[in-house]
Write an enzyme that holds these catalytic residues in place. Structure first.
Site, PDB file in Angstrom:
ATOM      1  N   GLU A  50       0.700  -1.126   0.028  1.00 56.43           N
ATOM      2  CA  GLU A  50      -0.425  -0.123   0.146  1.00 56.43           C
ATOM      3  C   GLU A  50       0.656   1.287  -0.138  1.00 56.43           C
ATOM      4  OE1 GLU A  50      -3.296   0.811  -0.128  1.00 56.43           O
ATOM      5  OE2 GLU A  50      -2.257   3.022  -0.419  1.00 56.43           O
ATOM      6  N   GLY A  73     -22.144  17.852 -10.943  1.00 56.56           N
ATOM      7  CA  GLY A  73     -22.296  16.359 -11.065  1.00 56.56           C
ATOM      8  C   GLY A  73     -23.767  16.246 -10.198  1.00 56.56           C
ATOM      9  N   VAL A 105     -20.400  23.309 -17.447  1.00 54.37           N
ATOM     10  CA  VAL A 105     -20.446  24.523 -16.632  1.00 54.37           C
ATOM     11  C   VAL A 105     -18.852  24.140 -17.886  1.00 54.37           C
ATOM     12  CG1 VAL A 105     -18.649  25.188 -15.892  1.00 54.37           C
ATOM     13  CG2 VAL A 105     -20.053  23.952 -15.057  1.00 54.37           C
ATOM     14  N   LEU A 139      -3.786   1.936   6.184  1.00 50.26           N
ATOM     15  CA  LEU A 139      -4.896   0.952   5.428  1.00 50.26           C
ATOM     16  C   LEU A 139      -6.656   1.275   4.945  1.00 50.26           C
ATOM     17  CD1 LEU A 139      -3.969  -2.734   6.970  1.00 50.26           C
ATOM     18  CD2 LEU A 139      -2.478  -1.490   5.185  1.00 50.26           C
ATOM     19  N   GLY A 175     -17.274  11.819 -11.232  1.00 52.34           N
ATOM     20  CA  GLY A 175     -17.139   9.988 -11.544  1.00 52.34           C
ATOM     21  C   GLY A 175     -15.553   9.845 -10.856  1.00 52.34           C
ATOM     22  N   ASP A 205     -12.637  -1.606  -7.748  1.00 53.50           N
ATOM     23  CA  ASP A 205     -13.337  -0.365  -8.593  1.00 53.50           C
ATOM     24  C   ASP A 205     -12.347  -0.838  -9.788  1.00 53.50           C
ATOM     25  OD1 ASP A 205     -14.272   0.658  -6.659  1.00 53.50           O
ATOM     26  OD2 ASP A 205     -13.550   2.436  -6.457  1.00 53.50           O
ATOM     27  N   HIS A 234     -44.656  -3.637  14.651  1.00 55.69           N
ATOM     28  CA  HIS A 234     -45.343  -2.278  14.191  1.00 55.69           C
ATOM     29  C   HIS A 234     -44.668  -1.328  15.162  1.00 55.69           C
ATOM     30  CE1 HIS A 234     -48.711   0.431  13.777  1.00 55.69           C
ATOM     31  NE2 HIS A 234     -48.645   0.239  14.710  1.00 55.69           N
TER      32      HIS A 234
HETATM   33  P1  FAD Z   1      -9.543   1.782  -3.144  1.00 59.23           P
HETATM   34  O1  FAD Z   1      -9.944   2.130  -1.591  1.00 59.23           O
HETATM   35  O2  FAD Z   1      -9.841   2.327  -4.043  1.00 59.23           O
HETATM   36  O3  FAD Z   1      -8.406   1.268  -2.309  1.00 59.23           O
HETATM   37  C1  FAD Z   1      -7.559   1.115  -3.606  1.00 59.23           C
HETATM   38  C2  FAD Z   1      -5.974   1.281  -2.294  1.00 59.23           C
HETATM   39  O4  FAD Z   1      -4.878   1.137  -2.876  1.00 59.23           O
HETATM   40  C3  FAD Z   1      -5.428   2.454  -2.169  1.00 59.23           C
HETATM   41  O5  FAD Z   1      -5.023   2.501  -0.950  1.00 59.23           O
HETATM   42  C4  FAD Z   1      -5.022   3.316  -2.896  1.00 59.23           C
HETATM   43  O6  FAD Z   1      -3.199   4.318  -2.081  1.00 59.23           O
HETATM   44  C5  FAD Z   1      -3.503   1.891  -3.186  1.00 59.23           C
HETATM   45  N1  FAD Z   1      -2.791   1.593  -4.287  1.00 59.23           N
HETATM   46  C6  FAD Z   1      -3.257   2.324  -5.486  1.00 59.23           C
HETATM   47  N2  FAD Z   1      -1.744   2.419  -6.827  1.00 59.23           N
HETATM   48  C7  FAD Z   1      -1.171   1.609  -5.796  1.00 59.23           C
HETATM   49  C8  FAD Z   1       0.301   1.432  -6.260  1.00 59.23           C
HETATM   50  N3  FAD Z   1       0.184   1.215  -7.469  1.00 59.23           N
HETATM   51  N4  FAD Z   1       0.780   0.711  -5.190  1.00 59.23           N
HETATM   52  C9  FAD Z   1       0.410   0.455  -3.884  1.00 59.23           C
HETATM   53  N5  FAD Z   1      -0.488   0.937  -3.728  1.00 59.23           N
HETATM   54  C10 FAD Z   1      -1.589   1.428  -4.538  1.00 59.23           C
HETATM   55  N6  FAD Z   1     -18.454   3.393  -1.329  1.00 59.23           N
HETATM   56  C11 FAD Z   1     -19.718   2.257  -0.967  1.00 59.23           C
HETATM   57  O7  FAD Z   1     -19.462   1.514  -0.853  1.00 59.23           O
HETATM   58  N7  FAD Z   1     -20.271   3.125   0.195  1.00 59.23           N
HETATM   59  C12 FAD Z   1     -20.433   4.601   0.283  1.00 59.23           C
HETATM   60  O8  FAD Z   1     -21.197   5.340   1.167  1.00 59.23           O
HETATM   61  C13 FAD Z   1     -18.923   5.139  -0.344  1.00 59.23           C
HETATM   62  N8  FAD Z   1     -18.960   6.539  -0.264  1.00 59.23           N
HETATM   63  C14 FAD Z   1     -18.308   7.208  -0.865  1.00 59.23           C
HETATM   64  C15 FAD Z   1     -17.509   8.152  -1.050  1.00 59.23           C
HETATM   65  C16 FAD Z   1     -16.855   8.988  -1.772  1.00 59.23           C
HETATM   66  C17 FAD Z   1     -16.508  10.174  -1.115  1.00 59.23           C
HETATM   67  C18 FAD Z   1     -15.937   8.038  -2.349  1.00 59.23           C
HETATM   68  C19 FAD Z   1     -14.298   9.227  -3.331  1.00 59.23           C
HETATM   69  C20 FAD Z   1     -16.017   6.991  -3.154  1.00 59.23           C
HETATM   70  C21 FAD Z   1     -17.388   6.680  -1.981  1.00 59.23           C
HETATM   71  N9  FAD Z   1     -17.670   4.569  -2.204  1.00 59.23           N
HETATM   72  C22 FAD Z   1     -18.298   4.411  -1.713  1.00 59.23           C
HETATM   73  C23 FAD Z   1     -17.135   3.725  -3.327  1.00 59.23           C
HETATM   74  C24 FAD Z   1     -15.734   2.846  -2.411  1.00 59.23           C
HETATM   75  O9  FAD Z   1     -14.609   4.005  -1.834  1.00 59.23           O
HETATM   76  C25 FAD Z   1     -14.794   2.529  -2.972  1.00 59.23           C
HETATM   77  O10 FAD Z   1     -16.102   1.490  -4.557  1.00 59.23           O
HETATM   78  C26 FAD Z   1     -14.027   1.365  -2.571  1.00 59.23           C
HETATM   79  O11 FAD Z   1     -13.426   2.138  -1.963  1.00 59.23           O
HETATM   80  C27 FAD Z   1     -13.238   0.873  -3.688  1.00 59.23           C
HETATM   81  O12 FAD Z   1     -12.592  -0.192  -3.078  1.00 59.23           O
HETATM   82  P2  FAD Z   1     -11.659  -0.882  -3.653  1.00 59.23           P
HETATM   83  O13 FAD Z   1     -10.421  -1.473  -2.745  1.00 59.23           O
HETATM   84  O14 FAD Z   1     -11.531  -1.268  -4.879  1.00 59.23           O
HETATM   85  O15 FAD Z   1     -10.434   0.571  -3.712  1.00 59.23           O
HETATM   86  P1  NAD Z   2     -21.295   9.115 -10.095  1.00 56.43           P
HETATM   87  O1  NAD Z   2     -21.115   9.044 -12.050  1.00 56.43           O
HETATM   88  O2  NAD Z   2     -22.213   8.221  -9.446  1.00 56.43           O
HETATM   89  O3  NAD Z   2     -21.683  10.289 -11.234  1.00 56.43           O
HETATM   90  C1  NAD Z   2     -21.042  11.518 -11.571  1.00 56.43           C
HETATM   91  C2  NAD Z   2     -22.341  12.321 -12.413  1.00 56.43           C
HETATM   92  O4  NAD Z   2     -21.372  13.380 -12.528  1.00 56.43           O
HETATM   93  C3  NAD Z   2     -23.581  11.593 -13.431  1.00 56.43           C
HETATM   94  O5  NAD Z   2     -25.015  12.393 -12.734  1.00 56.43           O
HETATM   95  C4  NAD Z   2     -23.264  12.753 -14.100  1.00 56.43           C
HETATM   96  O6  NAD Z   2     -24.130  12.058 -15.343  1.00 56.43           O
HETATM   97  C5  NAD Z   2     -22.363  13.613 -13.923  1.00 56.43           C
HETATM   98  N1  NAD Z   2     -21.183  14.818 -15.146  1.00 56.43           N
HETATM   99  C6  NAD Z   2     -21.017  14.092 -15.618  1.00 56.43           C
HETATM  100  N2  NAD Z   2     -19.912  15.094 -16.504  1.00 56.43           N
HETATM  101  C7  NAD Z   2     -20.615  16.070 -16.363  1.00 56.43           C
HETATM  102  C8  NAD Z   2     -20.730  17.614 -16.706  1.00 56.43           C
HETATM  103  N3  NAD Z   2     -19.538  17.635 -17.174  1.00 56.43           N
HETATM  104  N4  NAD Z   2     -21.132  18.462 -15.661  1.00 56.43           N
HETATM  105  C9  NAD Z   2     -22.394  17.947 -15.039  1.00 56.43           C
HETATM  106  N5  NAD Z   2     -22.581  16.488 -14.483  1.00 56.43           N
HETATM  107  C10 NAD Z   2     -21.739  15.601 -14.934  1.00 56.43           C
HETATM  108  O7  NAD Z   2     -20.226   9.338  -9.651  1.00 56.43           O
HETATM  109  P2  NAD Z   2     -19.800  10.299  -8.175  1.00 56.43           P
HETATM  110  O8  NAD Z   2     -21.151  10.923  -8.312  1.00 56.43           O
HETATM  111  O9  NAD Z   2     -18.426  11.336  -8.856  1.00 56.43           O
HETATM  112  O10 NAD Z   2     -19.272   9.088  -7.790  1.00 56.43           O
HETATM  113  C11 NAD Z   2     -18.200   7.922  -7.927  1.00 56.43           C
HETATM  114  C12 NAD Z   2     -18.713   7.019  -7.420  1.00 56.43           C
HETATM  115  O11 NAD Z   2     -18.470   6.764  -5.746  1.00 56.43           O
HETATM  116  C13 NAD Z   2     -20.105   6.138  -8.545  1.00 56.43           C
HETATM  117  O12 NAD Z   2     -19.695   5.018  -9.241  1.00 56.43           O
HETATM  118  C14 NAD Z   2     -20.464   5.230  -7.021  1.00 56.43           C
HETATM  119  O13 NAD Z   2     -20.427   4.075  -7.133  1.00 56.43           O
HETATM  120  C15 NAD Z   2     -18.898   5.737  -6.217  1.00 56.43           C
HETATM  121  N6  NAD Z   2     -20.096   6.183  -4.479  1.00 56.43           N
HETATM  122  C16 NAD Z   2     -20.742   5.575  -3.939  1.00 56.43           C
HETATM  123  C17 NAD Z   2     -21.311   6.230  -2.443  1.00 56.43           C
HETATM  124  C18 NAD Z   2     -22.104   5.727  -2.033  1.00 56.43           C
HETATM  125  O14 NAD Z   2     -22.460   4.264  -2.057  1.00 56.43           O
HETATM  126  N7  NAD Z   2     -23.133   6.034  -0.877  1.00 56.43           N
HETATM  127  C19 NAD Z   2     -21.142   7.204  -2.141  1.00 56.43           C
HETATM  128  C20 NAD Z   2     -20.191   8.225  -2.899  1.00 56.43           C
HETATM  129  C21 NAD Z   2     -19.496   7.612  -4.431  1.00 56.43           C
END
Ligand code: FAD
Ligand code: NAD
Length: 473
Positions: free
Chosen positions: A34, A179, A236, A39, A269, A310, A442
């Site tokens: 990592e 977005g 935008v 972690l 995204g 992811d 309930h």
């Molecule tokens: P990641 O969590 O991205 O972990 C990948 C790890 O690999 C990182 O620690 C990174 O530093 C490490 N890494 C990358 N490249 C290298 C390298 N070359 N060498 C060493 N280490 C490396 N999902 C939900 O289900 N519920 C939610 O409520 C939710 N909320 C979110 C809110 C936000 C703001 C964001 C951004 C995402 C959210 N997500 C949510 C999405 C969720 O965080 C991801 O789907 C999840 O973290 C993916 O897990 P992962 O293990 O695939 O990768």
């Molecule tokens: P998203 O794909 O969910 O939403 C991005 C939005 O931006 C879309 O609605 C898209 O149409 C819009 N968009 C794209 N280009 C644009 C532009 N130029 N101008 C205006 N709108 C535009 O992506 P996100 O919200 O960035 O989240 C990324 C990922 O993180 C998601 O795939 C989601 O699964 C994960 N995530 C999950 C949770 C959760 O489970 N509660 C919370 C946060 C993030």
């Protein structure tokens, strides 16, 4: 230093640490690489966990405000941003410490550094002390994703991605969220609750594109009363940074005149981190969007290298990553595992929450499936009225011939908790009658799931359906 290991896991997000821990529990020697000193990956450090901690504060603020109309008035909240940040960081740190302990208990070797492949059996890791090589028998790539950047925007610290927004440097007077997906709307929720004037611009014709419009409507109606603007079908076209703020020009059918904002959150995204791993050296190719293709055992085209989370594609959700992590570890340990979940639930932790699973109504229509639906309005739920949330709804979709549950959607507080019952029902092959005949306590919000089922099978007494009611069961 050269390390030899049985299972190398690259990336310690929810996918990576789950895979590493499962493989270690099954008796393998595991090395977890990592780049960061903690972690937990995106989810724990800059994603799910800190965002939900802040959304909890938003919920409390909205609830306190709502009490004013019910005879109890609180003053406006005094926000100590430094303390909010400290509290959020403490939640994250507690879990970081927990994960480090879990890795140690299992004797998972953690190497801090940035890894890239040099062959299909070797990873090079750039550490603070120099380069190390890790030779492996099996590898699991779990390197996750990062935010998409919009090209041509000025480089200005007031333009934030999700990580910047969670750092909570300040509560700006005005915030533009670019977005209207799940990240944009969750962040909009807590920035608004903490005092910012929020506007949202979304390219598509609805918020949360892809979600069932019946579920999005109550959320849209609620937040359109709170926010300055929600501009769909718009984008935008230019951002000019000056000392006065960020002047933004828009284009699109609902686009406003140009306006100046104190800060902008870009949440359009995320893209996979596959471009910095030298995958070709391991004989693996990512697709044109950067995702690594895998089969249902999480195997890449190189059989002893797996990929999860992811980096293998949508939906980018932590609970998908952890399940895939377990499958990869178990397959490596010769267990008969595969990723065969019937659905992966989605939750937007907004106010109100929106949760869904299985097929949506538009998907069933497009596929020509004959279905029944029950939409129970929370305005008819005693519990929902008692918590002041009549805007919610619970929707069930079932197969017309067999009655089997095909999909569900819930809008309202705790929708994310409630949807789990419907996921379980789908996985168990339950039909509408199974849910309707299950006694729900309930008065609870969970009853609305049974009521929606009763609406389909015609046995509902909490609403009057008139002529559409089925006479017999
Ligand atoms: P990641 O969590 O991205 O972990 C990948 C790890 O690999 C990182 O620690 C990174 O530093 C490490 N890494 C990358 N490249 C290298 C390298 N070359 N060498 C060493 N280490 C490396 N999902 C939900 O289900 N519920 C939610 O409520 C939710 N909320 C979110 C809110 C936000 C703001 C964001 C951004 C995402 C959210 N997500 C949510 C999405 C969720 O965080 C991801 O789907 C999840 O973290 C993916 O897990 P992962 O293990 O695939 O990768
Ligand atoms: P998203 O794909 O969910 O939403 C991005 C939005 O931006 C879309 O609605 C898209 O149409 C819009 N968009 C794209 N280009 C644009 C532009 N130029 N101008 C205006 N709108 C535009 O992506 P996100 O919200 O960035 O989240 C990324 C990922 O993180 C998601 O795939 C989601 O699964 C994960 N995530 C999950 C949770 C959760 O489970 N509660 C919370 C946060 C993030």
């Amino acid at each position: 230093m050269a390390i030899e290991t049985e299972v190398l896991v690259l990336g310690a997000g929810p996918g990576g640490y789950t895979a590493a821990f499962r493989a270690a529990d099954l008796g393998k020697r595991v090395t977890l690489v990592e780049r960061y000193p903690v972690l937990g990956g995106v989810c724990l450090n800059v994603g799910c966990i800190p965002s939900k901690a802040l959304l909890h504060l938003a919920e409390v603020i909205y609830q306190a405000r709502d009490c004013a109309g019910k005879g109890i008035k609180f003053g406006e909240p005094e926000i100590d941003l430094e303390q909010v940040r400290r509290w959020k960081d403490r939640v994250v740190k507690t879990l970081n410490t927990g994960l480090a302990g879990l890795a140690k208990q299992r004797q998972v070797q953690v190497v801090q550094g940035t890894g890239h492949f040099v062959s299909d059996r070797k990873l090079e890791v750039e550490t603070e002390e120099g380069a190390e090589t890790v030779s492996f028998q099996h590898a699991i790539i779990a390197a996750g994703s990062r935010p998409v950047k919009l090209p041509g925007w000025p480089n200005d610290s007031r333009i934030m991605d999700s990580t910047g927004a969670l750092a909570l440097e300040e509560i700006p007077e005005s915030l533009l969220v670019v977005g209207g997906g799940v990240i944009g709307l969750e962040m909009a929720c807590f920035y608004h609750a903490l005092g910012a004037k929020v506007s949202v611009v979304e390219l598509a014709d609805q918020l949360l594109p892809g979600a069932d419009p019946d579920l999005v409507k109550p959320l849209h109606q609620t937040i359109s009363k709170r926010y300055e603007g929600i501009w769909l079908n718009s984008k935008v076209t230019a951002v000019e940074a000056s000392d006065q703020g960020l002047k933004v020009s828009f284009e699109g059918s609902e686009a406003p005149e140009s306006q100046t904002f104190d800060r902008i959150l870009v949440a359009v995204g995320r893209r996979p981190n596959s471009d910095s791993l030298d995958l070709e050296a391991a004989g693996i190719q990512a697709d044109e969007r950067g995702f690594i293709e895998v089969d249902d055992r999480q195997r890449t085209s190189v059989r002893h290298i797996h990929a999860i989370g992811d980096i293998v594609g949508n939906p980018m959700l932590a609970h998908k990553a952890t399940h895939e992590g377990k499958v990869a570890a178990e397959v490596i340990c010769d267990l008969p595992s595969a990723f065969q979940a019937l659905t992966i639930p989605s939750v937007a932790y907004t106010d109100p929450e929106v949760a869904w699973m299985g097929k949506s109504e538009p998907e069933l229509k497009a596929a020509g499936v004959e279905y029944d639906k029950g939409i129970f309005p929370w305005a008819a739920s005693g519990r929902a009225l008692g918590i002041g949330r009549r805007e919610g709804l619970t929707k069930l979709l079932s197969d017309r011939k067999t009655g089997r549950i095909l999909g569900a959607g819930i809008v309202g507080p705790h929708a994310g908790e409630l949807v789990a019952e419907t996921v379980h029902a789908l996985e168990m092959g339950a039909d509408v009658e199974d849910i309707a005949l299950t006694i729900h306590p309930h008065p609870t919000l969970s009853e609305t799931i049974a009521f929606a089922a009763e609406m389909i099978d015609g046995s509902i007494t909490d609403l009057y359906l008139g002529k559409s009611r089925k006479e017999t069961k």
